[in-house]
Design a protein around this motif. Sequence first.
Motif, PDB file in Angstrom:
ATOM      1  N   ALA A 383       0.830  -1.222   0.000  1.00 17.82           N
ATOM      2  CA  ALA A 383       0.000   0.000   0.000  1.00 17.82           C
ATOM      3  C   ALA A 383       0.857   1.260   0.000  1.00 17.82           C
ATOM      4  O   ALA A 383       0.485   2.281  -0.594  1.00 17.82           O
ATOM      5  N   GLN A 384       2.004   1.175   0.626  1.00 14.15           N
ATOM      6  CA  GLN A 384       2.886   2.336   0.704  1.00 14.15           C
ATOM      7  C   GLN A 384       3.265   2.796  -0.721  1.00 14.15           C
ATOM      8  O   GLN A 384       3.166   3.977  -1.040  1.00 14.15           O
ATOM      9  N   GLN A 385       3.653   1.833  -1.559  1.00 13.43           N
ATOM     10  CA  GLN A 385       4.044   2.145  -2.942  1.00 13.43           C
ATOM     11  C   GLN A 385       2.831   2.459  -3.814  1.00 13.43           C
ATOM     12  O   GLN A 385       2.860   3.360  -4.644  1.00 13.43           O
ATOM     13  N   LEU A 386       1.770   1.638  -3.643  1.00 13.28           N
ATOM     14  CA  LEU A 386       0.636   1.708  -4.572  1.00 13.28           C
ATOM     15  C   LEU A 386      -0.318   2.858  -4.276  1.00 13.28           C
ATOM     16  O   LEU A 386      -0.973   3.370  -5.182  1.00 13.28           O
ATOM     17  N   ILE A 387      -0.404   3.255  -2.992  1.00 13.68           N
ATOM     18  CA  ILE A 387      -1.399   4.266  -2.631  1.00 13.68           C
ATOM     19  C   ILE A 387      -0.801   5.461  -1.889  1.00 13.68           C
ATOM     20  O   ILE A 387      -1.000   6.602  -2.279  1.00 13.68           O
ATOM     21  N   PHE A 388      -0.052   5.195  -0.812  1.00 16.79           N
ATOM     22  CA  PHE A 388       0.367   6.301   0.059  1.00 16.79           C
ATOM     23  C   PHE A 388       1.277   7.286  -0.680  1.00 16.79           C
ATOM     24  O   PHE A 388       1.177   8.499  -0.482  1.00 16.79           O
TER      25      PHE A 388
END
Length: 398
Positions: A383-388
């Motif tokens: 999620a860090q790479q894909l969204i945050f």
Amino acid sequence: MPSKILVFTALVVFVNGYNDYEIRRPPADTGRNVMQLIKRNGYPFENHTVQTKDGYILEVHRIPHGRNTIGNDTRPPVLLVAGYFCGSADWVNFGPENSLGFILADEGYDVWLANYRGTRWSRKHAWLDPDVDRKEYWTFSFQQIGQYDVPAFIDYILSQTNQEKLFYIGHSQGTTSFFALTSEEPEYNKKVRLSIALSPVAYAGHMKSALAHLFAIFEDQIAESLEKNQRYEVFPHNPRLALIGRLFCQDGAATQDLCGLVFYAFAGYSNYLNKTMIPVIATNTPAGSSMVQALHYGQLLKSKKFRKYDYGEDKNLEIYGQSTPPDYDLRKITTPIAMYYGDKDPFTSKEDADRLASEVLHVAVRKIIDGYSHLDTMWGIGAQQLIFKDIIELMKQY
Ligand SMILES: *[C@@H]1O[C@H](CO)[C@@H](O)[C@H](O)[C@H]1NC(C)=O
Ligand SMILES: *[C@@H]1O[C@H](CO)[C@@H](O)[C@H](O)[C@H]1NC(C)=O
Ligand SMILES: *[C@@H]1O[C@H](CO)[C@@H](O)[C@H](O)[C@H]1NC(C)=O
């Protein structure tokens, strides 16, 4: 009592194998509440209290700045509102690199983590007792959270920080209550720069979750039994769950997959659940909530409308002045909305999200993540790479 604990421990050791249990350790954040999660990871923690117009006393937890930096009152405030059964801890339970709350603080934001009514830190009221005045206290859903809690948080934060606007980030029900507020009270649109909607829910007619369907099908029976037994509160915070999480769900435990199944039963199956973190999640989550919230979602599923709570014809007439509950008009929402959701989300379906996106005035971004389920937009592996990262870039433009 001690003999119970002994039997329990023996059982765990037996099931999981003594050696594995000795060697593996749950993550260091296991057993930490929100304050400890924030402080032990090197961030400043502040505890604020807000009272709503209808008397609920709510805590909002603040990370005024990041690690190794000093306070700076020019930092833009951002309010994070978690979903059903979740609260402030759920934004800071994955360590500094993978928790959105920490990432925002390190990026220079003034981070405010909301706890809406009825959850662990906000199970309070100026004149109602949640254990005695049960029906009165617990009859609420995203409707009241949107009508009272969210505006109370927004106004409090703006006055504390001397700002005119803030950023809003919601997950699931945290988005529903935002939509409920800004479609009913358009002036709140002016107080929000950008609203980031993780796994958004407004229309629910295409929800695939079996659990949601059960609530839709058995709505009347559930409502009737609530009236009779007054058990409105569901899954209050339970310290024993943290222990169970630690013993049965940590890495190396033979029962870890079983813990995964319990998780999936509520939140939907996910390929991106970081099972290592279950003991930390279970320390603070579920944070408690009202059954009425589930009933309201069940009604949305059945009616295929985004509208207020249906109390039944007579009470609707009394409360709303009409026999059916009024619809929320999403066209009144002028705040730019950024939507992030997965294509395997049993609560946010493609059809419902399309309809939401077509009705709000300004969709700033819409990103659909391959394979992600409902909670993955907050906790998913990657999620860090894909969204945050996207969110941080986007926020710089507003
Ligand atoms: C915040 O303050 C209230 C009131 O003093 C207290 O009861 C509560 O435990 C505090 N919350 C946390 C997370 O420490
Ligand atoms: C405060 O924030 C502003 C704007 O982000 C920045 O330029 C400044 O260096 C910061 N000051 C401190 C002391 O962190
Ligand atoms: C699970 O989360 C922890 C804490 O954020 C992280 O250190 C670990 O790398 C994650 N595991 C995977 C498979 O991403």
